[in-house]
Design a protein around this motif. Structure first.
Motif, mmCIF file in Angstrom:
data_model
loop_
_atom_site.group_PDB
_atom_site.id
_atom_site.type_symbol
_atom_site.label_atom_id
_atom_site.label_comp_id
_atom_site.label_asym_id
_atom_site.label_seq_id
_atom_site.Cartn_x
_atom_site.Cartn_y
_atom_site.Cartn_z
ATOM 1 N N VAL A 383 20.992 15.662 -12.573
ATOM 2 C CA VAL A 383 19.869 14.973 -11.949
ATOM 3 C C VAL A 383 20.276 14.546 -10.546
ATOM 4 O O VAL A 383 21.407 14.104 -10.313
ATOM 5 C CB VAL A 383 19.431 13.750 -12.783
ATOM 6 N N ILE A 384 19.368 14.723 -9.595
ATOM 7 C CA ILE A 384 19.592 14.290 -8.221
ATOM 8 C C ILE A 384 19.108 12.850 -8.080
ATOM 9 O O ILE A 384 17.975 12.523 -8.438
ATOM 10 C CB ILE A 384 18.853 15.205 -7.231
ATOM 11 N N VAL A 385 19.971 11.997 -7.570
ATOM 12 C CA VAL A 385 19.620 10.592 -7.379
ATOM 13 C C VAL A 385 18.781 10.476 -6.110
ATOM 14 O O VAL A 385 19.251 10.772 -5.014
ATOM 15 C CB VAL A 385 20.876 9.712 -7.259
ATOM 16 N N ALA A 386 17.537 10.073 -6.275
ATOM 17 C CA ALA A 386 16.632 9.987 -5.124
ATOM 18 C C ALA A 386 15.514 9.008 -5.446
ATOM 19 O O ALA A 386 15.394 8.512 -6.569
ATOM 20 C CB ALA A 386 16.053 11.365 -4.794
ATOM 21 N N PRO A 389 14.691 2.308 -4.473
ATOM 22 C CA PRO A 389 15.850 1.633 -5.101
ATOM 23 C C PRO A 389 15.694 1.502 -6.614
ATOM 24 O O PRO A 389 16.660 1.691 -7.357
ATOM 25 C CB PRO A 389 15.868 0.269 -4.414
ATOM 26 N N ARG A 390 14.487 1.178 -7.070
ATOM 27 C CA ARG A 390 14.244 1.063 -8.508
ATOM 28 C C ARG A 390 14.451 2.401 -9.211
ATOM 29 O O ARG A 390 15.072 2.474 -10.281
ATOM 30 C CB ARG A 390 12.823 0.544 -8.746
ATOM 31 N N GLN A 391 13.936 3.475 -8.617
ATOM 32 C CA GLN A 391 14.085 4.799 -9.227
ATOM 33 C C GLN A 391 15.544 5.233 -9.256
ATOM 34 O O GLN A 391 16.014 5.811 -10.241
ATOM 35 C CB GLN A 391 13.237 5.816 -8.459
ATOM 36 N N ARG A 392 16.280 4.956 -8.174
ATOM 37 C CA ARG A 392 17.691 5.342 -8.141
ATOM 38 C C ARG A 392 18.491 4.549 -9.189
ATOM 39 O O ARG A 392 19.371 5.095 -9.855
ATOM 40 C CB ARG A 392 18.273 5.115 -6.743
ATOM 41 N N LYS A 393 18.160 3.281 -9.329
ATOM 42 C CA LYS A 393 18.843 2.466 -10.328
ATOM 43 C C LYS A 393 18.571 2.998 -11.729
ATOM 44 O O LYS A 393 19.482 3.058 -12.573
ATOM 45 C CB LYS A 393 18.381 1.011 -10.218
ATOM 46 N N PRO A 400 20.151 10.358 -19.081
ATOM 47 C CA PRO A 400 21.297 10.801 -19.884
ATOM 48 C C PRO A 400 22.059 11.993 -19.308
ATOM 49 O O PRO A 400 23.042 12.439 -19.917
ATOM 50 C CB PRO A 400 20.629 11.195 -21.207
ATOM 51 N N SER A 401 21.646 12.520 -18.180
ATOM 52 C CA SER A 401 22.287 13.720 -17.625
ATOM 53 C C SER A 401 23.778 13.488 -17.396
ATOM 54 O O SER A 401 24.202 12.434 -16.907
ATOM 55 C CB SER A 401 21.620 14.106 -16.305
ATOM 56 N N PHE A 402 24.581 14.505 -17.730
ATOM 57 C CA PHE A 402 26.036 14.433 -17.564
ATOM 58 C C PHE A 402 26.417 14.347 -16.090
ATOM 59 O O PHE A 402 27.330 13.623 -15.713
ATOM 60 C CB PHE A 402 26.672 15.670 -18.210
ATOM 61 N N PHE A 403 25.710 15.098 -15.253
ATOM 62 C CA PHE A 403 25.978 15.105 -13.821
ATOM 63 C C PHE A 403 24.942 14.268 -13.070
ATOM 64 O O PHE A 403 23.733 14.478 -13.237
ATOM 65 C CB PHE A 403 25.933 16.533 -13.260
ATOM 66 N N LYS A 404 25.383 13.337 -12.270
ATOM 67 C CA LYS A 404 24.538 12.651 -11.300
ATOM 68 C C LYS A 404 24.951 13.144 -9.911
ATOM 69 O O LYS A 404 26.146 13.177 -9.591
ATOM 70 C CB LYS A 404 24.730 11.132 -11.372
ATOM 71 N N ILE A 405 23.974 13.521 -9.087
ATOM 72 C CA ILE A 405 24.268 14.106 -7.782
ATOM 73 C C ILE A 405 23.654 13.240 -6.694
ATOM 74 O O ILE A 405 22.441 12.992 -6.693
ATOM 75 C CB ILE A 405 23.709 15.545 -7.685
ATOM 76 N N THR A 406 24.467 12.782 -5.772
ATOM 77 C CA THR A 406 23.980 11.969 -4.660
ATOM 78 C C THR A 406 24.636 12.453 -3.374
ATOM 79 O O THR A 406 25.466 13.367 -3.392
ATOM 80 C CB THR A 406 24.260 10.475 -4.905
ATOM 81 N N ASN A 407 24.263 11.839 -2.260
ATOM 82 C CA ASN A 407 24.844 12.212 -0.967
ATOM 83 C C ASN A 407 25.592 11.022 -0.380
ATOM 84 O O ASN A 407 25.435 9.880 -0.814
ATOM 85 C CB ASN A 407 23.778 12.720 0.000
ATOM 86 N N TYR A 408 26.420 11.311 0.633
ATOM 87 C CA TYR A 408 27.316 10.289 1.179
ATOM 88 C C TYR A 408 26.553 9.087 1.715
ATOM 89 O O TYR A 408 26.952 7.937 1.500
ATOM 90 C CB TYR A 408 28.183 10.898 2.279
ATOM 91 N N GLU A 409 25.459 9.341 2.427
ATOM 92 C CA GLU A 409 24.711 8.238 3.021
ATOM 93 C C GLU A 409 24.160 7.294 1.959
ATOM 94 O O GLU A 409 24.058 6.079 2.178
ATOM 95 C CB GLU A 409 23.574 8.776 3.889
ATOM 96 N N ALA A 410 23.805 7.859 0.799
ATOM 97 C CA ALA A 410 23.208 7.044 -0.263
ATOM 98 C C ALA A 410 24.238 6.175 -0.972
ATOM 99 O O ALA A 410 23.889 5.150 -1.567
ATOM 100 C CB ALA A 410 22.497 7.937 -1.274
#
Length: 895
Positions: A383-386, A389-393, A400-410
């Protein structure tokens, strides 16, 4: 030579202040290229990309005069093109006239020019003293001066500071700096000692105090536990023998084995007079894990990773290298599959260590690619974290996804949430793309809790030692620490210019230090394992301005796609809108000639830094528009990458010289080309192709790559990088690029003047576009297409019933004036229709031409211009008597 200055251009060249501003804007965007330059004679010739054509601007400078001319339609001297070109000539002359500064002497010739280790250490200590005085720390005093206190930083971080000797400031601190700096102090210790010494009665009180317990702390100078005690021997008689057996006369722990310290702590049995500081347990625990992992690596039979892919031998070696390590760095060159190795490692660590949470931190442009590859090669969810703020939290806490994917700025804005999330494995992708790893973002990344860590980078570490230290500090804070020692070992620091790095040394020593955590393979070493092509797709977000413009064109396009009948003018309008949608994905400059908002150009900077500046590769960059070559060339010039540029304006006889320069000159790293370079050119000197945008036609894509990947390609494996904007027409092109594209060829590539426009082909074209663009209406069928409702006041020659016999249906055209923002480069339209049912071919031809003449008359009354036939006589429409096909040839006003 005539003194060409900025002020002179403003006051004596630019026709007006407004023209100067526009010329400066043009100069900043770089929409021009120098096609000839003679510095000695002062002659310069430029090709400038204008709003309504390409112009030639010439500058001649001698000792007494400045002459210039431009063939643009501006009616005065000093047009904006001349201003832009003169500003560039000024830059060239300044660089030509100023000789390069001499290189400094080598260190072995003049070692006194560089700081030695003691001087660097003294600077490090002085820096901490200065920060202790300038940073706004607060403290909470303990029961005694000798003992434990609490210091809080301006950011709210709290550290326990223990003072053995408050007057001298000797003691220890729980901050990360103290545990690694080998200075025996830190800014918190210095601050607290200075603050306490200012308190009333300090000296008298300290003289009466004895340190209250036996203190066991971590000594970073000797990298082992140490004991400090002021208690009388009689108070310790029950444990003195035990202490003497484990600590020497200086208080240092006698053994380095973690097991030995665990045995010592167990034998103490919680003795109240001995206090073991928490950092000691943390460090011993880290060393124990390293030892355990080493034993597991030797005795564990590896399970087969559950992958829908087969690893190349070198990739398997990379996985084996990093699997039983708390921290590792895979430094393979771009295109060698670092992402797949990281995914495999994550899956195996889940099976072996029971990991449940993996956090991937990457570039914003690569988040989508990571998700696609994870779900392509494994059964794990990503899942891509995007979002808000409430949605990202919610993603971190409930998804439940094994992989969480975010970027440096976030990471910086979500660091608190991520610390609560507590990932098992943190993967830093493209770490070298953070230009300065000593930033707030980097600090936030280093604070993230993790059991294991993995760094992926395509940049050789010896090229940027300033970044190496910080990256390795994330992996293992103790390996290269302290920074002053790292600098003393590997930097040549100028004595006269404080902080200036003049070079590096002892790189072989650095390689030895890093062997345990770093593995790097170059492309040349694994060529036999690689496929012919390795494709990397970079997905970029449109800026807000780009997205607004793109959406506006899409709104104009949808009504055309929903039309039941498509006229030649409809087709022209559709081509124009699709063209504009694609152009705005590259940069807003292609649309408004004023702004240059382009995430793609920003992304290209990082890619070229890795491929060219860091790995010394040769690259071919393709784009469809000449203006883009100007903008890209501006960046190449700014960062000092030598290149050659090929557009359709370069005569064929001169193209081989450009190829020879690119092929034979090792310093020439980039071949920048429009699709004029897509045919008939051999560019095997390169092994990387960057598509700045995706062409409609897969054949054109293959043609671009084929210029590099062909017989004679020494590398054998070609890296292909595609820049794709998300939520745009480019994603639709990528999704539909495998479709048959015979309809698009000529229509959208501008390759043919005559386009088959039969009922079946027209319907197929609309359906293809609807499918690619995600249109909701049901796709049309040429066999079941209902007749278009014709208004009652439609003239007879525009009514299909006038051309029908026995009520049979025919084809109708609604001729409309195209809504074009700028003059089109097309000067005529040729459209061929399908068979038309009629009584006689002659009658049909007469009726159709009468209709066109009537429309021409209406347009002439409204605009003063009329539609002109282009077939050699007055007929705009011709009918083939044998096939029944109707051909329309005419020129619209304003084209």
């Amino acid at each position: 030579m005539f003194p060409l200055t900025h002020d002179y251009i403003v006051e004596n060249v630019a026709a007006t202040d407004l023209i100067f501003q526009r010329g400066t804007n043009l100069y900043n965007h770089g929409s021009f290229t120098c096609v000839a330059a003679d510095y000695e004679k002062g002659h310069f010739t430029y090709s400038v990309d204008g709003n309504y054509g390409d112009y030639t601007t010439q500058i001649e400078i001698d000792h007494d005069a400045l002459r210039y001319e431009c063939d643009c339609p501006y009616p005065h001297d000093g047009c904006k093109h001349t201003v832009a070109v003169m500003l560039d000539v000024h830059d060239k002359l300044v660089g030509w006239q100023q000789p390069e500064a001499p290189l400094p002497d080598l260190p072995e010739k003049d070692p006194s020019s560089y700081l030695n280790a003691d001087e660097i250490k003294a600077q490090a200590l002085e820096d901490r003293k200065k920060r202790a005085k300038t940073e706004a720390f607060t403290f909470r005093k303990g029961d005694m001066y000798k003992g434990m206190h609490l210091v809080e930083t301006p950011k709210g971080r709290q550290y326990q500071v223990t003072l053995h000797d408050p007057e001298s400031g000797k003691g220890h601190c729980t901050c990360p700096d103290f545990s690694t700096n080998r200075l025996g102090t830190c800014k918190h210790l210095i601050f607290l000692s200075d603050a306490l010494k200012r308190q009333r009665g300090f000296k008298k009180q300290v003289s009466r105090e004895k340190f209250p317990f036996v203190d066991v702390f971590w000594d970073s100078e000797h990298d082992r536990p140490r004991l400090f005690s002021e208690r009388p021997a009689k108070e310790l008689k029950d444990i003195q023998k035990l202490l003497d057996s484990y600590f020497d006369e200086k208080g240092l722990f006698r053994e380095v084995s973690p097991a030995a310290f665990v045995a010592f702590a167990s034998r103490l049995q919680g003795h109240k007079k001995v206090y073991i500081q928490e950092p000691v347990f943390e460090r011993i625990n880290d060393l124990s894990i390293v030892h355990q992992l080493s034993e597991m690596a030797a005795g564990t039979k590896l399970p087969s990773p559950k992958l829908r892919a087969t690893l190349y031998p070198y990739q398997k070696k990379g996985v084996d290298f990093a699997l039983f390590k708390q921290a590792a760095l895979i430094g393979d060159e771009m295109g060698l599959g670092k992402t797949l190795q990281a995914i495999t490692l994550s899956v195996l660590k889940k099976e072996i260590f029971g990991f449940k949470k993996v956090l991937v931190i990457t570039l914003a442009s690569l988040k989508e690619q990571w998700k696609r590859e994870i779900e392509r090669f494994t059964d794990e969810k990503a899942v891509i974290v995007a979002g808000t703020p409430r949605q990202r939290k919610d993603v971190y806490t409930t998804d439940p996804s094994f992989f969480k994917i975010t970027n440096y700025e976030a990471v910086l804005r979500d660091v608190t949430i991520i610390r609560r999330f507590k990932p098992d494995l943190v993967i830093l992708d493209e770490a070298q793309r953070i230009k300065n790893f000593n930033t707030k973002t980097a600090d936030a990344v280093k604070l993230l809790p993790r059991k294991h860590a993995l760094v992926l980078t395509g940049t050789p570490l010896e090229n940027k030692l300033e970044d190496v230290y910080s990256i390795v500090q994330f992996l293992d804070p103790h390996m290269l620490s302290p920074l002053w020692q790292f600098a003393a070992d590997h930097f040549m620091l100028s004595r006269s210019k404080k902080g200036k790095i003049l070079g590096y040394r002892n790189l072989d020593l650095l390689h030895e230090k890093l062997k345990s955590i770093v593995i790097r393979r170059k492309k040349e070493a694994v060529l036999r394992d690689l496929p012919d092509e390795v494709v990397n797709n970079y997905y970029l977000e449109l800026s807000r301005e780009q997205a607004d413009i793109h959406a506006g064109y899409a709104q104009l396009l949808m009504p055309l796609l929903n039309k039941k009948y498509l006229t030649p003018v409809d087709l022209q309008r559709m081509m124009k809108l699709l063209l504009k949608m694609r152009q705005v994905c590259n940069t807003t400059y292609l649309i408004d000639r004023e702004t240059n908002i382009s995430p793609k150009l920003k992304e290209l900077e990082g890619i070229l830094d890795e491929l060219v500046l860091q790995n010394d590769r040769k690259v071919v960059i393709f784009t469809e528009w000449t203006t883009m070559t100007y903008l890209i060339a501006k960046h190449l010039s700014r960062v000092g990458i030598p290149f050659v540029e090929l557009t359709g304006k370069i005569p064929v006889k001169k193209r081989q010289a450009l190829i020879d320069e690119f092929t034979n000159n090792p310093a020439c790293k980039v071949f920048l080309s429009t699709d004029a370079g897509g045919t008939g050119l051999n560019l095997q000197a390169a092994d990387c192709v960057i598509n700045f945008e995706l062409p409609w036609n897969p054949a054109k894509m293959n043609q671009r790559i084929g210029r590099v990947n062909r017989i004679g390609q020494q590398s054998r494996c070609v890296n292909v990088v595609n820049l794709i904007t998300k939520n745009s027409i480019e994603e639709k092109i990528l999704a539909g690029i495998q479709l048959k594209t015979d309809l698009f060829e000529g229509v959208f590539d501008g390759g043919k003047d005559v386009v088959e426009f039969s009922r079946e082909k027209r319907t197929e074209l609309l359906n293809r576009l609807r499918e690619m663009l995600g249109d909701e209406p049901e796709l049309l069928s040429a066999d079941t297409l209902p007749p278009e409702e014709i208004p009652e006041d439609t003239p007879h020659y525009l009514n299909p019933q006038a051309l029908a016999e026995n009520g049979e249906d025919t084809v109708a055209y609604d001729v409309e004036e195209p809504e074009l923002e700028q003059p089109s480069s097309l000067t005529s339209q040729e459209r061929t229709t399908g068979p038309v049912m009629a009584q006689t071919p002659e009658k049909m031809e007469t009726v159709l031409n009468s209709g066109m003449q009537f429309i021409s008359g209406l347009i002439e009354m409204a605009t003063g211009q009329k539609i002109e036939a282009t077939g050699g006589d007055d007929r705009m429409i011709r009918l083939d008597k044998e096939t029944g096909e109707v051909t329309m040839k005419f020129k619209l006003p304003g084209f």
